[in-house]
Design an enzyme around this catalytic site. Structure first.
Site, PDB file in Angstrom:
ATOM      1  N   GLY A  15       4.141  30.773  38.079  1.00 12.54           N
ATOM      2  CA  GLY A  15       4.645  30.595  39.443  1.00 12.54           C
ATOM      3  C   GLY A  15       6.128  30.260  39.430  1.00 12.54           C
ATOM      4  N   GLY A  17       7.930  29.743  42.259  1.00 13.03           N
ATOM      5  CA  GLY A  17       8.276  29.230  43.582  1.00 13.03           C
ATOM      6  C   GLY A  17       9.156  28.003  43.423  1.00 13.03           C
ATOM      7  N   PHE A  18       9.132  27.125  44.426  1.00 10.61           N
ATOM      8  CA  PHE A  18      10.010  25.951  44.365  1.00 10.61           C
ATOM      9  C   PHE A  18       9.739  25.100  43.125  1.00 10.61           C
ATOM     10  CE2 PHE A  18      10.741  26.236  49.102  1.00 10.61           C
ATOM     11  CZ  PHE A  18      12.087  26.502  48.955  1.00 10.61           C
ATOM     12  N   GLY A  19       8.453  24.821  42.863  1.00  7.27           N
ATOM     13  CA  GLY A  19       8.116  23.944  41.743  1.00  7.27           C
ATOM     14  C   GLY A  19       8.383  24.601  40.403  1.00  7.27           C
ATOM     15  N   VAL A  83      -1.778  36.149  37.440  1.00  6.22           N
ATOM     16  CA  VAL A  83      -2.624  35.326  36.571  1.00  6.22           C
ATOM     17  C   VAL A  83      -4.011  35.231  37.187  1.00  6.22           C
ATOM     18  CG1 VAL A  83      -3.004  32.966  35.729  1.00  6.22           C
ATOM     19  CG2 VAL A  83      -0.749  34.035  35.530  1.00  6.22           C
ATOM     20  N   GLU A 174       7.688  26.596  64.405  1.00  7.15           N
ATOM     21  CA  GLU A 174       8.860  27.465  64.157  1.00  7.15           C
ATOM     22  C   GLU A 174       8.643  28.864  64.719  1.00  7.15           C
ATOM     23  OE1 GLU A 174      10.674  25.649  59.986  1.00  7.15           O
ATOM     24  OE2 GLU A 174       9.181  27.226  59.910  1.00  7.15           O
ATOM     25  N   ASP A 303       2.490  22.605  45.558  1.00  5.38           N
ATOM     26  CA  ASP A 303       1.396  22.675  46.531  1.00  5.38           C
ATOM     27  C   ASP A 303       0.024  22.777  45.869  1.00  5.38           C
ATOM     28  OD1 ASP A 303       3.239  22.561  48.516  1.00  5.38           O
ATOM     29  OD2 ASP A 303       2.895  24.585  49.305  1.00  5.38           O
TER      30      ASP A 303
HETATM   31  C1  LIG Z   1       6.638  29.403  56.522  1.00  3.07           C
HETATM   32  C2  LIG Z   1       6.868  28.188  55.661  1.00  3.07           C
HETATM   33  C3  LIG Z   1       7.886  27.297  55.970  1.00  3.07           C
HETATM   34  C4  LIG Z   1       8.096  26.163  55.183  1.00  3.07           C
HETATM   35  N1  LIG Z   1       9.102  25.307  55.508  1.00  3.07           N
HETATM   36  C5  LIG Z   1       9.336  24.224  54.742  1.00  3.07           C
HETATM   37  C6  LIG Z   1      10.418  23.335  55.023  1.00  3.07           C
HETATM   38  O1  LIG Z   1      11.158  23.543  55.975  1.00  3.07           O
HETATM   39  N2  LIG Z   1      10.587  22.257  54.212  1.00  3.07           N
HETATM   40  C7  LIG Z   1       9.755  22.022  53.140  1.00  3.07           C
HETATM   41  O2  LIG Z   1       9.952  21.025  52.430  1.00  3.07           O
HETATM   42  N3  LIG Z   1       8.742  22.846  52.854  1.00  3.07           N
HETATM   43  C8  LIG Z   1       8.515  23.932  53.607  1.00  3.07           C
HETATM   44  N4  LIG Z   1       7.476  24.767  53.314  1.00  3.07           N
HETATM   45  C9  LIG Z   1       6.584  24.426  52.199  1.00  3.07           C
HETATM   46  C10 LIG Z   1       7.205  24.824  50.865  1.00  3.07           C
HETATM   47  O3  LIG Z   1       7.651  26.161  50.915  1.00  3.07           O
HETATM   48  C11 LIG Z   1       6.142  24.647  49.784  1.00  3.07           C
HETATM   49  O4  LIG Z   1       5.748  23.292  49.780  1.00  3.07           O
HETATM   50  C12 LIG Z   1       6.674  25.051  48.430  1.00  3.07           C
HETATM   51  O5  LIG Z   1       7.005  26.413  48.418  1.00  3.07           O
HETATM   52  C13 LIG Z   1       5.616  24.777  47.369  1.00  3.07           C
HETATM   53  O6  LIG Z   1       6.159  25.118  46.133  1.00  3.07           O
HETATM   54  P1  LIG Z   1       5.218  25.613  44.957  1.00  3.07           P
HETATM   55  O7  LIG Z   1       6.112  25.863  43.801  1.00  3.07           O
HETATM   56  O8  LIG Z   1       4.070  24.709  44.801  1.00  3.07           O
HETATM   57  O9  LIG Z   1       4.590  26.986  45.469  1.00  3.07           O
HETATM   58  P2  LIG Z   1       5.309  28.292  45.996  1.00  3.07           P
HETATM   59  O10 LIG Z   1       6.721  28.042  46.333  1.00  3.07           O
HETATM   60  O11 LIG Z   1       4.397  28.841  47.025  1.00  3.07           O
HETATM   61  O12 LIG Z   1       5.316  29.250  44.732  1.00  3.07           O
HETATM   62  C14 LIG Z   1       4.145  29.748  44.158  1.00  3.07           C
HETATM   63  C15 LIG Z   1       4.545  30.905  43.254  1.00  3.07           C
HETATM   64  O13 LIG Z   1       3.422  31.253  42.483  1.00  3.07           O
HETATM   65  C16 LIG Z   1       3.267  32.654  42.479  1.00  3.07           C
HETATM   66  N5  LIG Z   1       1.838  32.912  42.296  1.00  3.07           N
HETATM   67  C17 LIG Z   1       0.834  32.507  43.095  1.00  3.07           C
HETATM   68  N6  LIG Z   1      -0.343  32.892  42.591  1.00  3.07           N
HETATM   69  C18 LIG Z   1      -0.072  33.557  41.445  1.00  3.07           C
HETATM   70  C19 LIG Z   1      -0.885  34.199  40.465  1.00  3.07           C
HETATM   71  N7  LIG Z   1      -2.217  34.224  40.556  1.00  3.07           N
HETATM   72  N8  LIG Z   1      -0.272  34.790  39.410  1.00  3.07           N
HETATM   73  C20 LIG Z   1       1.087  34.767  39.299  1.00  3.07           C
HETATM   74  N9  LIG Z   1       1.893  34.179  40.204  1.00  3.07           N
HETATM   75  C21 LIG Z   1       1.321  33.575  41.247  1.00  3.07           C
HETATM   76  C22 LIG Z   1       3.788  33.102  43.812  1.00  3.07           C
HETATM   77  O14 LIG Z   1       4.201  34.456  43.777  1.00  3.07           O
HETATM   78  C23 LIG Z   1       4.951  32.143  44.021  1.00  3.07           C
HETATM   79  O15 LIG Z   1       6.149  32.653  43.500  1.00  3.07           O
HETATM   80  C24 LIG Z   1       7.258  25.914  54.073  1.00  3.07           C
HETATM   81  C25 LIG Z   1       6.235  26.815  53.758  1.00  3.07           C
HETATM   82  C26 LIG Z   1       6.048  27.941  54.531  1.00  3.07           C
HETATM   83  C27 LIG Z   1       4.948  28.907  54.170  1.00  3.07           C
END
Ligand SMILES: Cc1cc2nc3c(=O)[nH]c(=O)nc-3n(C[C@H](O)[C@H](O)[C@H](O)COP(=O)(O)OP(=O)(O)OC[C@H]3O[C@@H](n4cnc5c(N)ncnc54)[C@H](O)[C@@H]3O)c2cc1C
Length: 309
Positions: A15, A17-19, A83, A174, A303
């Site tokens: 992943g 994403g942010f984390g 994955v 939003e 998340d």
């Molecule tokens: C519309 C929207 C608005 C938001 N606004 C805010 C805000 O203003 N402020 C704030 O603090 N938070 C906000 N959030 C929440 C924030 O975006 C999430 O808390 C954050 O993205 C979580 O980070 P993460 O790394 O856990 O997951 P994510 O950022 O969701 O990243 C997950 C990554 O894993 C990858 N992935 C998933 N499943 C698989 C798999 N099976 N195999 C390979 N790759 C995979 C995905 O492609 C993605 O790149 C918002 C969320 C959304 C949806």
């Protein structure tokens, strides 16, 4: 599959994403062999998805290529793959077409929408989590105005100009605000047979107030601002059915073409494969250092993690 710089500890991050990306940036150029796996080749800035969904930004504005972000460090390899599961005993990550060995694993696959057992609603009322979701919502919103402009059927025109958003959390708030803004301002002079500013934007929340996780004064401020924009806000209201024709809200049927789901999330299914406890929404219950019980080499973040220490 062999990772680069084999003699160093093999770290896999699933992943970007942010984390995951934050972890990858910290480990890039360190003495590890780092593999980042994501099913997309870009990092998505989710907080601005609603702007893509309402045509204020284009997709490329909120997506940055993961390879380019990490390209300076030779110890990093980026893999585009989905994955499927993790075998924490064998220390292997299984993708749809390969298997990767690790010494340390950081799992950061985030969350998706949950339709509370009504998966059939997903096609009718898409959520807003991915770039594809945002582009699909943009298509539906803009085409609804186009349809309303052309049709001579008054009931169908009205339905096309009704936009229903289900869920009054941050995403729902939003989206409701952004649709109200484009209809009142951006599109207001662009049509000849309809007045886009007459669009009815309806926000439905099951709980007693919008933004239930935030302090009450912020909820009230959001409600007031939406109402000033012309949004109709319903609280303590339950959606009991969604069809092509519209949304059933308690005793009232709202005819509408565009329905948007912003009512619930479930953690990514990958969390359920790591043999640790998960909570009601599928988040992995983690120790205070984000590892999972019995596996100090596995961390779950973002998340996907339930951190309650
Ligand atoms: C519309 C929207 C608005 C938001 N606004 C805010 C805000 O203003 N402020 C704030 O603090 N938070 C906000 N959030 C929440 C924030 O975006 C999430 O808390 C954050 O993205 C979580 O980070 P993460 O790394 O856990 O997951 P994510 O950022 O969701 O990243 C997950 C990554 O894993 C990858 N992935 C998933 N499943 C698989 C798999 N099976 N195999 C390979 N790759 C995979 C995905 O492609 C993605 O790149 C918002 C969320 C959304 C949806």
């Amino acid at each position: 599959m062999q990772s680069p710089v084999r003699q160093q500890p093999r770290v896999i991050i699933v992943g970007a994403g942010f984390g995951g990306l934050e972890a990858a940036k910290k480990l890039a150029c360190e003495a590890v062999s780092l593999t980042v796996i994501d099913r997309t080749n870009y990092h998505l800035f989710q907080p601005l998805l609603y702007q893509v969904a309402t045509a204020a930004l284009s997709p490329a504005d909120i997506a940055a290529p993961v390879r380019a972000i990490l390209s300076k460090c030779r110890n990093v390899e980026v893999i585009l793959a989905e994955v499927e599961s993790v075998d924490v005993e064998a220390r292997k990550v299984k993708t749809t077409d390969s298997i990767f060995d690790y010494d340390y694993l950081i799992l950061a696959t985030g969350a998706r929408h949950s339709y509370f057992g009504h998966n059939e609603w997903e096609k009718l009322a898409p959520g807003l989590k991915s770039l594809e979701d945002a582009v699909e919502l943009r298509r539906r919103i803009l085409l609804a105005f186009e349809f309303a402009e052309k049709t001579t059927d008054e009931a169908a025109r009205k339905a096309a100009m009704n936009f229903v958003i289900i869920g009054g959390g941050p995403t729902g708030v939003e989206m409701a605000g952004a649709i109200a803004e484009i209809s009142r301002y951006t599109l207001s002079k662009d049509f000849r047979h309809i007045d886009p500013s007459q669009a009815r934007v309806i926000l439905i929340e099951g709980g007693p107030r919008l933004l239930g996780a935030y302090p009450e004064d912020l909820s009230e401020s959001a409600r007031k601002q939406l109402v000033e924009l012309g949004v109709q806000v319903y609280t303590n209201a339950r959606v009991t059915d969604i069809t092509e024709a519209g949304v059933q809200m308690d005793g009232e049927f709202i005819p509408c073409r565009v329905k948007i789901w912003a009512a619930g999330n479930n953690a990514s299914f990958v969390g359920k494969t790591v043999s640790a406890s998960v909570d009601r929404v599928g988040r992995v219950v983690v120790n205070d250092d984000l590892t999972i019980p019995g596996h100090p080499e596995v961390q779950v973040i973002g998340d996907l993690a339930n951190f309650s220490h």
